[in-house]
Design a protein around this motif. Structure first.
Motif, PDB file in Angstrom:
ATOM      1  N   ILE A   1      49.088   0.485  46.784  1.00 18.26           N
ATOM      2  CA  ILE A   1      50.375   0.873  46.206  1.00 18.26           C
ATOM      3  C   ILE A   1      51.397   1.104  47.320  1.00 18.26           C
ATOM      4  N   SER A   2      52.665   1.131  46.939  1.00 16.79           N
ATOM      5  CA  SER A   2      53.753   1.344  47.892  1.00 16.79           C
ATOM      6  C   SER A   2      54.458   2.665  47.575  1.00 16.79           C
ATOM      7  N   PRO A   3      54.873   3.414  48.604  1.00 19.15           N
ATOM      8  CA  PRO A   3      55.624   4.652  48.347  1.00 19.15           C
ATOM      9  C   PRO A   3      56.908   4.426  47.559  1.00 19.15           C
TER      10      PRO A   3
ATOM     11  N   LEU B   1      42.242   3.893  43.635  1.00 14.12           N
ATOM     12  CA  LEU B   1      43.344   3.123  43.073  1.00 14.12           C
ATOM     13  C   LEU B   1      43.087   1.639  43.297  1.00 14.12           C
ATOM     14  N   SER B   2      42.993   0.887  42.230  1.00 11.31           N
ATOM     15  CA  SER B   2      42.873  -0.564  42.336  1.00 11.31           C
ATOM     16  C   SER B   2      44.256  -1.180  42.522  1.00 11.31           C
ATOM     17  N   SER B   3      44.288  -2.471  42.797  1.00 10.65           N
ATOM     18  CA  SER B   3      45.564  -3.181  42.898  1.00 10.65           C
ATOM     19  C   SER B   3      46.216  -3.297  41.521  1.00 10.65           C
ATOM     20  N   VAL B   4      47.531  -3.466  41.505  1.00 11.47           N
ATOM     21  CA  VAL B   4      48.234  -3.776  40.253  1.00 11.47           C
ATOM     22  C   VAL B   4      47.567  -4.987  39.614  1.00 11.47           C
TER      23      VAL B   4
ATOM     24  N   TYR C   1      54.630   2.765  39.056  1.00 10.66           N
ATOM     25  CA  TYR C   1      53.404   2.259  38.453  1.00 10.66           C
ATOM     26  C   TYR C   1      53.014   3.078  37.227  1.00 10.66           C
ATOM     27  N   ILE C   2      52.239   2.446  36.365  1.00  8.21           N
ATOM     28  CA  ILE C   2      51.448   3.197  35.397  1.00  8.21           C
ATOM     29  C   ILE C   2      50.054   3.336  35.998  1.00  8.21           C
ATOM     30  N   TYR C   3      49.670   4.563  36.289  1.00 11.51           N
ATOM     31  CA  TYR C   3      48.308   4.842  36.731  1.00 11.51           C
ATOM     32  C   TYR C   3      47.470   5.049  35.475  1.00 11.51           C
ATOM     33  N   MET C   4      46.604   4.080  35.173  1.00  9.58           N
ATOM     34  CA  MET C   4      45.782   4.165  33.968  1.00  9.58           C
ATOM     35  C   MET C   4      44.331   4.416  34.368  1.00  9.58           C
TER      36      MET C   4
ATOM     37  N   LEU D   1      48.182  12.151  45.688  1.00  4.50           N
ATOM     38  CA  LEU D   1      49.374  11.358  45.985  1.00  4.50           C
ATOM     39  C   LEU D   1      50.323  12.142  46.885  1.00  4.50           C
ATOM     40  N   ASP D   2      50.563  13.396  46.529  1.00  6.44           N
ATOM     41  CA  ASP D   2      51.471  14.228  47.332  1.00  6.44           C
ATOM     42  C   ASP D   2      50.947  14.421  48.745  1.00  6.44           C
ATOM     43  N   ALA D   3      49.654  14.642  48.888  1.00  5.96           N
ATOM     44  CA  ALA D   3      49.072  14.878  50.208  1.00  5.96           C
ATOM     45  C   ALA D   3      49.197  13.664  51.120  1.00  5.96           C
TER      46      ALA D   3
END
Length: 384
Positions: free
Chosen positions: A86-88, A273-276, A92-95, A112-114
């Motif tokens: 993912i990119s900052p 996290l997988s790719s889109v 995205y929808i994180y499902m 994500l925040d960390a």
């Protein structure tokens, strides 16, 4: 930021609404009681909360530090992999698969925040919002309300509004959003994406199904808990439904599950996290059929989630016990097996039922812990 649609009943609070919300919350006795399970000093927490003027301020000052403390107390560690996917600056929808009512999305946002990413909004069912203060709290923490308790004739309108909001969030607000792959938790950890979730997401698009879904940039997220503190509650519910097909949970049951999930020991937790999924969707041969496209989309998400589970010793033990095999006996020691079996018995001992069926309950718990491994093996083509 205003929008064309009326999302006021379901959207997170606007930042200008935050000061009044936090003042009201800090005086709510039920909220203060709930805080005792999470923070050491309720008064100090509420005073700090009243200083917050934005949702992000609330998360940085209070929610994230509280989650860090909770992770220290109730886990042996929380970590994440796949951030390179993912990119900052992306939306995205994180499902994900769904294990814990509250903590799946909360710990994902902590990770994500960390790592320098913006936290996501979170889709949460209104069945959990049994008190107004809970609704206020979750909307303060960037949650979007999913209305479930509606009449059948209103379901399409409610689903369309939610879909419109999600499309608005991704495409216009440029924020990410977490949503579970199915309605409610999978009680036996048989994680399969519901086609109804994909149909809902499609309602707010302006094109064909595949294009609409690709526009939302779905990132499948695999969540792996070493232990599920609610496993015995789920097993108990299985027996209650077996013995009485008309059995229905009460709102208090969800509240107790929330409390148990938050406070109970979870061991290690891992997020991947997988790719889109868009490049995989481009390869689908749907022959123009919506049913084929739906199946292809859900299968793509499921494959990504299943392939990236972390498998713990207890999962291997549970698989061998549930399927009566010794296939994975080299993946755990005698001590690890004894530890897991003792854990299962202690969980069963917590169950209070008049006609308690220990054999049935034990089998259900073994099934919960074996299914992630079973599904990973299927995704790897190692079993059919």
């Amino acid at each position: 930021m205003k929008q064309l649609f009326d999302f006021d009943e379901i959207r997170p609070f606007y930042d200008e609404e935050i000061p009044d919300v936090v003042k009201s919350l800090s005086k709510e006795e039920r909220f203060r009681h709930a805080l005792k399970f999470i923070v050491p000093d309720v008064d100090a927490f509420c005073k700090e909360m009243e200083k917050c003027t934005t949702k992000r301020d609330f998360q940085k000052r209070l929610a994230i530090p509280a989650l860090i403390n909770l992770a220290k107390r109730s886990t042996s560690g929380v970590d994440i992999s796949g951030l390179e996917n993912i990119s900052p600056t992306g939306n995205y929808i994180y499902m994900s698969n769904h294990r814990d009512i509250v903590l799946d999305a909360s710990f994902l946002n902590l990770m994500l925040d960390a790592n320098g990413f913006e936290t996501s909004e979170v889709a949460i069912g209104d069945n959990l919002l049994v008190y107004p203060w809970i609704s206020d709290l979750v909307r303060l923490n960037k949650c979007v309300i999913v209305n479930r308790n509606v009449l059948r004739r209103r379901m399409l309108d409610v689903s369309r509004r939610l879909s419109n909001y999600i499309n608005f969030a991704i495409k216009i607000k440029h924020t990410s959003l977490w949503i579970a792959q199915r309605e409610g938790r999978s009680k036996n950890s048989e994680d399969q994406t519901q086609e109804s979730v994909i149909k809902m997401l499609n309602l707010g698009g302006g094109s064909d199904l595949l294009t609409n879904i690709k526009d939302l940039n779905i990132v499948p997220v695999s969540i792996s808990y070493e232990y599920d503190p609610c496993d015995y509650l789920k097993a108990r519910e299985y027996q209650l439904k077996r013995d009485d097909p008309e059995y229905k949970k009460l709102p208090q049951d969800d509240l107790f599950s929330m409390e148990t999930g938050i406070c109970g020991y979870k061991g290690h937790i891992h997020f991947h996290l997988s790719s889109v999924i868009n490049s995989d969707l481009d390869k689908l041969d749907t022959q123009g059929e919506t049913s084929n496209a739906l199946h292809g989309i859900t299968h793509t998400i499921d494959q990504a989630i299943h392939l990236n589970y972390v498998i713990y010793p207890g999962n291997y033990v549970a698989y061998d016990e549930f399927f009566h095999t010794d296939r994975f006996s080299d993946r755990y020691s005698a001590e690890q097996k004894s530890h897991f079996m003792d854990y299962v018995q202690k969980q069963i001992d917590k169950i209070d039922l008049p006609q308690k069926d220990e054999s049935f309950l034990r089998k259900r718990i073994f099934e919960m812990y074996s299914n992630p491994l079973k599904n990973k093996l299927i995704a790897l083509n190692e079993i059919s």
